[in-house]
Write a protein that holds these residues in place. Structure first.
Motif, PDB file in Angstrom:
ATOM      1  N   ARG A   1      18.401 -34.257   5.716  1.00  9.46           N
ATOM      2  CA  ARG A   1      19.159 -33.386   6.616  1.00  9.46           C
ATOM      3  C   ARG A   1      19.287 -31.994   5.980  1.00  9.46           C
ATOM      4  N   PHE A   2      18.232 -31.221   6.061  1.00  8.69           N
ATOM      5  CA  PHE A   2      18.212 -29.903   5.433  1.00  8.69           C
ATOM      6  C   PHE A   2      19.356 -29.025   5.942  1.00  8.69           C
ATOM      7  N   GLU A   3      19.637 -29.112   7.242  1.00  6.37           N
ATOM      8  CA  GLU A   3      20.649 -28.234   7.843  1.00  6.37           C
ATOM      9  C   GLU A   3      22.019 -28.411   7.198  1.00  6.37           C
ATOM     10  N   SER A   4      22.307 -29.615   6.697  1.00  8.54           N
ATOM     11  CA  SER A   4      23.628 -29.891   6.126  1.00  8.54           C
ATOM     12  C   SER A   4      23.830 -29.228   4.768  1.00  8.54           C
ATOM     13  N   PHE A   5      22.745 -28.757   4.166  1.00 11.54           N
ATOM     14  CA  PHE A   5      22.842 -28.226   2.806  1.00 11.54           C
ATOM     15  C   PHE A   5      22.528 -26.731   2.733  1.00 11.54           C
ATOM     16  N   LEU A   6      22.428 -26.059   3.872  1.00 12.35           N
ATOM     17  CA  LEU A   6      22.086 -24.641   3.868  1.00 12.35           C
ATOM     18  C   LEU A   6      23.303 -23.777   3.570  1.00 12.35           C
ATOM     19  N   ASN A   7      23.101 -22.727   2.782  1.00  8.71           N
ATOM     20  CA  ASN A   7      24.124 -21.698   2.621  1.00  8.71           C
ATOM     21  C   ASN A   7      24.145 -20.811   3.860  1.00  8.71           C
ATOM     22  N   GLN A   8      25.163 -20.000   3.989  1.00  7.13           N
ATOM     23  CA  GLN A   8      25.272 -19.120   5.152  1.00  7.13           C
ATOM     24  C   GLN A   8      24.075 -18.174   5.218  1.00  7.13           C
ATOM     25  N   ASN A   9      23.486 -18.062   6.407  1.00 12.09           N
ATOM     26  CA  ASN A   9      22.331 -17.189   6.685  1.00 12.09           C
ATOM     27  C   ASN A   9      21.059 -17.615   5.953  1.00 12.09           C
ATOM     28  N   GLU A  10      21.043 -18.804   5.408  1.00 11.34           N
ATOM     29  CA  GLU A  10      19.843 -19.306   4.732  1.00 11.34           C
ATOM     30  C   GLU A  10      18.944 -20.017   5.738  1.00 11.34           C
ATOM     31  N   ARG A  11      17.643 -19.743   5.670  1.00 12.48           N
ATOM     32  CA  ARG A  11      16.691 -20.361   6.597  1.00 12.48           C
ATOM     33  C   ARG A  11      16.252 -21.725   6.072  1.00 12.48           C
ATOM     34  N   LYS A  12      16.159 -22.668   7.002  1.00  5.87           N
ATOM     35  CA  LYS A  12      15.768 -24.023   6.635  1.00  5.87           C
ATOM     36  C   LYS A  12      14.399 -24.039   5.945  1.00  5.87           C
ATOM     37  N   GLY A  13      13.443 -23.279   6.481  1.00  5.55           N
ATOM     38  CA  GLY A  13      12.094 -23.277   5.912  1.00  5.55           C
ATOM     39  C   GLY A  13      12.076 -22.780   4.478  1.00  5.55           C
ATOM     40  N   LYS A  14      12.868 -21.740   4.215  1.00  6.20           N
ATOM     41  CA  LYS A  14      12.909 -21.179   2.867  1.00  6.20           C
ATOM     42  C   LYS A  14      13.556 -22.162   1.898  1.00  6.20           C
ATOM     43  N   PHE A  15      14.631 -22.818   2.358  1.00  9.37           N
ATOM     44  CA  PHE A  15      15.303 -23.795   1.504  1.00  9.37           C
ATOM     45  C   PHE A  15      14.384 -24.977   1.204  1.00  9.37           C
ATOM     46  N   ARG A  16      13.685 -25.453   2.229  1.00 10.72           N
ATOM     47  CA  ARG A  16      12.767 -26.575   2.024  1.00 10.72           C
ATOM     48  C   ARG A  16      11.663 -26.185   1.043  1.00 10.72           C
ATOM     49  N   GLU A  17      11.166 -24.966   1.162  1.00 15.28           N
ATOM     50  CA  GLU A  17      10.122 -24.480   0.265  1.00 15.28           C
ATOM     51  C   GLU A  17      10.600 -24.500  -1.185  1.00 15.28           C
ATOM     52  N   LYS A  18      11.852 -24.058  -1.410  1.00 15.18           N
ATOM     53  CA  LYS A  18      12.419 -24.066  -2.757  1.00 15.18           C
ATOM     54  C   LYS A  18      12.555 -25.491  -3.285  1.00 15.18           C
ATOM     55  N   LEU A  19      13.053 -26.386  -2.443  1.00 14.98           N
ATOM     56  CA  LEU A  19      13.254 -27.762  -2.874  1.00 14.98           C
ATOM     57  C   LEU A  19      11.916 -28.430  -3.203  1.00 14.98           C
ATOM     58  N   GLU A  20      10.916 -28.189  -2.374  1.00  7.31           N
ATOM     59  CA  GLU A  20       9.603 -28.777  -2.629  1.00  7.31           C
ATOM     60  C   GLU A  20       8.989 -28.214  -3.907  1.00  7.31           C
ATOM     61  N   LEU A  21       9.322 -26.983  -4.219  1.00  7.44           N
ATOM     62  CA  LEU A  21       8.835 -26.383  -5.460  1.00  7.44           C
ATOM     63  C   LEU A  21       9.365 -27.148  -6.676  1.00  7.44           C
TER      64      LEU A  21
END
Length: 669
Positions: free
Chosen positions: A338-358
């Protein structure tokens, strides 16, 4: 100095880790989890002195037909004494079905010249897949007498997995580092050299030829020649191409080339195709159904291989019974995460997923963990254990829930506790990917803001003030000014569980029943109990313990507490700070401290024998850390030669506290 050779155990983990880090420039780096896994498999031999010092070790992997050497390391002051040879002899003598010992060693390393002297034979070489491109020599030693065939089969009996990379992954290898290229580059890590054979199809040259830059074309062609090219059946490739055209878009040259690469791979002996192309990854199941070809992202493949080879590091770390546990994220978690549950304010899901996959793409470097409550992930953290006694948290997030504040506090305090357990001295939370809501908990638990991080020291040692200052200056010199003007009690708390010598405070041994201990201080007991302690209490940083009004003139804060679990356990399990002692009527204390929640009113009613106005004692405490090694009653009696009282709270001398503290935190080198 005389040394003995034997198999090492998990008790030797710190010594191996330290010796490895001293020689990491030639050995490479292994995580503590990897070392622990080899120890638990009894795949580490060690040379020890009569003083139980580690003079050298040999870490290996055992397969039915061969041994693979991972590390062979001898301490500098013990070299040229035949220790490496004796370690190898011990391994050779342990062989059952194994016929050969294999290893890869860089030609530019000093150890390269050693293997011939140890009767190894160089049977081949290949370029390291790191960007430096250093040559790796394959050295083999036959174990079966008069069986040279086994020796030369060692070169060809490669158990590495053949995988085909697409053009984008190939180009990523030679592009500057970025969040997009790093997952592909992770395929080049030296720790995968024995696991993967990266291959290409001839279609890659068509992709290269489309570049209008002549120098880029020539450089790419030259690099492509360095990769093995899979052979395919032309008729089968035509069949798969026709089938895939019905499934995948083919509107431009790049899409048509993708189809040809997939078709030629499916028509070869390779079974895995690696790509970053999301349109192909989304169709991976359909492609597999049509061609039997598995289509993976670089991250998925690396994580899957790591899960298979380092299974022990994926065993959950239980916190409380079977309901709450930390577990490393596995490849299948991303599908339902559930990526959406862990996003900071104004953070894009795609960018967060990219960081996590890194982070997930480098499992040898980063631990990506999820805190699971039942089947739900309520928090995540990404840890890196450095070679300088530092644990760095690159990412920390907690999902919204009714207990979010509790889990936020626990994420912080448990990370410090994990560092203490692993004998690390500094915890650093990087701000870049940190949830802002964690900041109050960081400050509350002793972290200070330092440049782009929050830092906290956690010395599980007995030190004087000068030693503490020296260690802080060595580990994080830019933070030293924050600690210089602190009082002794402040300094001790900010570096807890530190035992600060000369702190001039009181020390108490307090007995607690096993049932209460499991919720309050005994995290080991809670983790191993089927139901665990009371989670809402166990996860807190500060807590309250209630007692009958006895010894109230003795128990005076501020003080340190050693918690002794009575009953069948009879051992000290943890250390805390006593913050306050409050005496009052049972009903008043219950109302005031109800949020701490360890006792229900029926428990109070039993303690005061039905008289709600009877006075009880509430001990408020914090900074609780479990001992790495619980201290038994027998060991306590050895330390306390004048005898020790365990029936009720008792004051102990500072020297006794320090001795018991050191027993609880051994191996403090």
């Amino acid at each position: 100095m005389k040394t003995t050779i034997s198999k090492l155990t998990t008790a030797d983990l710190d010594a191996i880790d330290d010796l490895m880090k001293q020689n990491s420039h030639t050995l490479g780096f292994l995580t503590r989890e990897t070392i622990r896994s080899h120890l638990e498999k009894e795949c580490v031999l060690g040379a020890k002195t009569g003083n139980d010092e580690l003079a050298g070790y040999l870490l290996y992997a055992a397969y039915p037909e061969r041994f693979r050497l991972v590390h062979l390391c001898v301490r500098e002051d013990f070299r040229s004494q035949g220790i490496a040879k004796r370690l190898l002899e011990k391994l050779k003598n342990s062989a059952t079905t194994q016929k050969v010992i294999k290893l890869h060693c860089r030609r530019d390393f000093p150890a390269h010249k050693m293997w011939e002297k140890l009767y190894f034979v160089p049977l081949g070489e290949k370029a390291s897949r790191s960007t430096t491109g250093h040559l790796l020599t394959l050295w083999c030693l036959t174990l079966a007498p008069n069986d040279q065939l086994s020796l030369f089969q060692a070169k060809t009996s490669d158990d590495a997995l053949d995988v085909v990379i697409d053009a984008q992954v190939f180009f990523d290898f030679y592009e500057p580092d970025s969040d997009k290229t790093k997952p592909s580059k992770a395929l080049l890590a030296d720790f995968l050299v024995d696991s993967l054979n990266l291959c290409i199809t001839e279609e890659l040259f068509n992709e290269i030829n489309r570049s209008n830059d002549a120098k880029r074309r020539q450089a790419s062609q030259q690099r492509a020649y360095e990769f093995p090219k899979v052979e395919h059946n032309p008729q089968s490739a035509e069949h798969f191409q026709a089938v895939l055209k019905k499934l995948l878009p083919s509107d431009n040259e790049a899409q048509q080339s993708d189809i040809r690469q997939l078709a030629k791979t499916a028509a070869s002996d390779a079974e895995i195709f690696i790509t970053r192309d999301q349109s192909l990854l989304k169709k991976s199941k359909e492609i597999s159904n049509l061609t039997n070809l598995q289509v993976f992202s670089p991250t998925y493949l690396i994580r899957h291989l790591h899960e298979l080879s380092e299974r022990q590091s994926y065993v959950p770390t239980r916190i409380s019974g079977i309901a709450l546990e930390w577990r490393r994220l596995i490849v299948d978690d991303l599908a339902s995460f559930r990526f959406e549950s862990f996003l900071n304010q104004n953070e894009r899901k795609g960018k967060f997923r990219e960081k996590l996959e890194l982070f997930l793409a480098s499992p040898d470097r980063y631990e990506c963990e999820g805190l699971r409550l039942g089947n739900e992930i309520v928090a995540i953290r990404v840890l890196e254990s450095g070679i300088d006694k530092t644990t760095t948290v690159h990412l920390g997030r907690v999902a919204p829930s009714a207990d979010r504040s509790l889990f936020e506090c626990f994420l912080v305090t448990d990370t410090v506790g994990k560092a203490v357990k692993e004998n690390r001295y500094l915890v650093k939370f990087e701000k870049a990917l940190l949830a802002p809501s964690l900041t109050p908990n960081l400050l509350k638990t002793g972290f200070i803001e330092c440049n782009e991080s929050f830092v906290r020291f956690c010395f599980a040692r007995c030190l004087d003030r000068q030693q503490v200052s020296s260690m802080i200056a060595e580990l994080c010199p830019e933070s030293i000014s924050n600690y210089q003007n602190m009082s002794n009690p402040e300094l001790e708390r900010c570096c807890s569980p530190l035992g600060l010598e000369g702190a001039h405070q009181k020390y108490f041994l307090i007995p607690v029943r096993p049932g209460y201990a499991m919720s309050l201080v005994d995290t080991h007991g809670a983790a191993n109990d089927l139901f665990g302690g009371k989670t809402s209490v166990l996860l807190r940083w500060d807590n309250v313990y209630y007692r009958k009004k006895t010894h109230h003139n003795v128990l005076q804060p501020p003080a340190r507490i050693l918690w002794y679990v009575s009953g069948s356990q009879k051992q000290i399990v943890a250390v805390s700070y006593l913050d306050s002692v409050e005496i009052g009527a049972a009903n008043a204390l219950f109302k005031k401290f109800k949020k701490f929640g360890i006792l229900e009113w029926r428990d109070f009613d039993q303690m005061c024998k039905g008289n709600p106005s009877k006075e009880l004692m509430a001990l408020q405490f914090s900074h609780t850390f479990p001992f790495r090694e619980p201290v038994s009653l027998e060991a306590m009696r050895t330390v306390c030669k004048k005898g020790i009282v365990v029936q009720g709270p008792s004051r102990i001398p500072p020297k006794t506290f320090y001795k018991l503290f050191q027993l609880g935190y051994p191996d403090q080198s």
